[in-house]
Write a protein that holds these residues in place. Structure first.
Motif, short mmCIF file in Angstrom:
data_model
loop_
_atom_site.label_atom_id
_atom_site.label_comp_id
_atom_site.label_asym_id
_atom_site.label_seq_id
_atom_site.Cartn_x
_atom_site.Cartn_y
_atom_site.Cartn_z
N ARG A 1 0.83 -1.21 0.00
CA ARG A 1 0.00 0.00 0.00
C ARG A 1 0.86 1.25 0.00
NH1 ARG A 1 -2.62 0.01 4.94
NH2 ARG A 1 -1.26 1.66 5.65
N LYS A 2 1.92 1.26 0.81
CA LYS A 2 2.79 2.42 0.87
C LYS A 2 3.55 2.62 -0.44
CE LYS A 2 1.98 4.10 4.82
NZ LYS A 2 1.44 5.47 4.87
N ASN A 3 3.98 1.54 -1.08
CA ASN A 3 4.65 1.66 -2.38
C ASN A 3 3.70 2.22 -3.44
OD1 ASN A 3 7.32 0.85 -1.85
ND2 ASN A 3 6.66 -1.28 -1.75
N ALA A 4 2.43 1.79 -3.39
CA ALA A 4 1.44 2.32 -4.34
C ALA A 4 1.20 3.81 -4.10
CB ALA A 4 0.14 1.54 -4.22
N GLU A 5 1.11 4.19 -2.82
CA GLU A 5 0.93 5.62 -2.49
C GLU A 5 2.12 6.43 -2.97
OE1 GLU A 5 0.35 5.91 1.69
OE2 GLU A 5 -1.62 4.97 1.64
N ALA B 1 4.17 5.69 -5.41
CA ALA B 1 4.22 5.69 -6.88
C ALA B 1 3.25 6.71 -7.47
CB ALA B 1 3.93 4.31 -7.42
N THR B 2 2.11 6.92 -6.82
CA THR B 2 1.13 7.87 -7.33
C THR B 2 1.39 9.29 -6.86
OG1 THR B 2 -0.40 7.43 -5.52
CG2 THR B 2 -0.68 6.12 -7.53
N GLY B 3 2.32 9.44 -5.91
CA GLY B 3 2.69 10.77 -5.46
C GLY B 3 1.81 11.35 -4.40
N GLY B 4 0.98 10.55 -3.76
CA GLY B 4 0.11 11.08 -2.73
C GLY B 4 -0.16 10.04 -1.66
N THR B 5 -0.92 10.46 -0.67
CA THR B 5 -1.32 9.54 0.38
C THR B 5 -2.78 9.21 0.19
OG1 THR B 5 -1.79 11.36 1.86
CG2 THR B 5 0.39 10.40 2.02
N ARG B 6 -3.02 7.96 -0.03
CA ARG B 6 -4.35 7.39 -0.24
C ARG B 6 -5.03 8.00 -1.40
NH1 ARG B 6 -6.48 4.95 5.24
NH2 ARG B 6 -4.48 4.71 6.17
#
Length: 60
Positions: free
Chosen positions: A49-53, A55-60
């Motif tokens: 989840r943290k890697n996905a956040e 990668a997208t440049g934001g939190t959640r």
């Protein structure tokens, strides 16, 4: 310091074992272990989840 393609592909957050039932999510950028979990699977879900956040440049 040169960036190799292999180093660039590594995820920022990884699971680190601290004991028989103690897993933490290790942040390679800051060198800190955070987000404790009793199971490796739980820690891996947090790291994913943290890697996905990240990668997208934001939190959640």
């Amino acid at each position: 310091m040169t960036d190799t393609p292999q180093a660039a592909e590594q995820p920022r957050f990884a699971v680190e074992r601290h004991g028989p039932c103690a897993f933490y999510v290790f942040d390679r950028a800051t060198g800190l272990s955070r987000y404790p979990s009793f199971t490796r699977l739980g820690a891996q879900k947090i790291a994913d989840r943290k890697n996905a956040e990240y990668a997208t440049g934001g939190t959640r």
